[in-house]
Write a protein that holds these residues in place. Sequence first.
Motif, PDB file in Angstrom:
ATOM      1  N   TRP A 115      32.159  38.908  38.887  1.00 37.31           N
ATOM      2  CA  TRP A 115      33.566  38.277  38.988  1.00 37.31           C
ATOM      3  C   TRP A 115      34.414  39.032  40.145  1.00 37.31           C
ATOM      4  CZ3 TRP A 115      31.288  34.127  38.169  1.00 37.31           C
ATOM      5  CH2 TRP A 115      30.580  34.003  36.881  1.00 37.31           C
ATOM      6  N   ALA A 116      34.108  40.313  40.499  1.00 36.56           N
ATOM      7  CA  ALA A 116      35.446  41.129  41.196  1.00 36.56           C
ATOM      8  C   ALA A 116      35.726  40.428  42.533  1.00 36.56           C
ATOM      9  CB  ALA A 116      34.580  42.539  41.387  1.00 36.56           C
ATOM     10  N   GLU A 117      34.786  40.265  43.311  1.00 40.25           N
ATOM     11  CA  GLU A 117      35.191  39.413  44.565  1.00 40.25           C
ATOM     12  C   GLU A 117      35.892  38.336  44.365  1.00 40.25           C
ATOM     13  OE1 GLU A 117      32.046  39.952  47.813  1.00 40.25           O
ATOM     14  OE2 GLU A 117      31.209  41.120  46.675  1.00 40.25           O
ATOM     15  N   THR A 118      35.648  37.332  43.396  1.00 43.21           N
ATOM     16  CA  THR A 118      36.458  36.251  43.288  1.00 43.21           C
ATOM     17  C   THR A 118      37.695  36.455  42.804  1.00 43.21           C
ATOM     18  OG1 THR A 118      34.432  35.081  42.694  1.00 43.21           O
ATOM     19  CG2 THR A 118      36.379  33.972  41.935  1.00 43.21           C
ATOM     20  N   TYR A 119      38.170  37.539  42.004  1.00 43.49           N
ATOM     21  CA  TYR A 119      39.203  37.930  41.370  1.00 43.49           C
ATOM     22  C   TYR A 119      40.183  38.660  42.485  1.00 43.49           C
ATOM     23  CZ  TYR A 119      43.185  39.778  38.600  1.00 43.49           C
ATOM     24  OH  TYR A 119      44.361  40.199  38.110  1.00 43.49           O
ATOM     25  N   PHE A 120      39.452  39.420  43.408  1.00 45.45           N
ATOM     26  CA  PHE A 120      40.138  40.513  44.303  1.00 45.45           C
ATOM     27  C   PHE A 120      40.445  39.707  45.636  1.00 45.45           C
ATOM     28  CE2 PHE A 120      39.379  43.274  40.805  1.00 45.45           C
ATOM     29  CZ  PHE A 120      40.164  44.520  41.285  1.00 45.45           C
ATOM     30  N   GLU A 121      39.693  38.799  45.989  1.00 49.48           N
ATOM     31  CA  GLU A 121      39.631  38.401  47.158  1.00 49.48           C
ATOM     32  C   GLU A 121      40.101  36.836  47.235  1.00 49.48           C
ATOM     33  OE1 GLU A 121      35.900  38.835  48.975  1.00 49.48           O
ATOM     34  OE2 GLU A 121      36.280  40.900  49.048  1.00 49.48           O
TER      35      GLU A 121
END
Length: 121
Positions: A115-121
């Motif tokens: 989920w990192a790219e969803t949260y950070f981007e």
Amino acid sequence: ADFDEAHGGPNSSQGLLAAYREMANNFLAPVLHPDGRNAFMLRDLSRCAELIKRREVVRGARYRYWVYNRIDLHWLAPPPPLRMLEEAHPRAVWIPDGQDWDGLNDRFALVPRAWAETYFE
């Protein structure tokens, strides 16, 4: 979306900015409101994502979690051990409770790589 963009409908950039202007919050400050720096924080999250992804390429492996911690966060106790969080729910995004102002607490997040790219981007 193309029709909205071309005709200024509610889902166009202009329509969304107009809706945000009418909201009584500083979500996109200082872009639409003078108080706050939220837009800068969102930009910085995206920059962090770029740097982390570059590092993953260099090291030849992806991180299991990405962590976000605001510089002004003061820990009164150590965070829970990663093992405990993984046992509770291995795909959960861990965010502190409280101080969310009708959204998400933006002071800390432990984000599984999925989920990192969803949260950070």
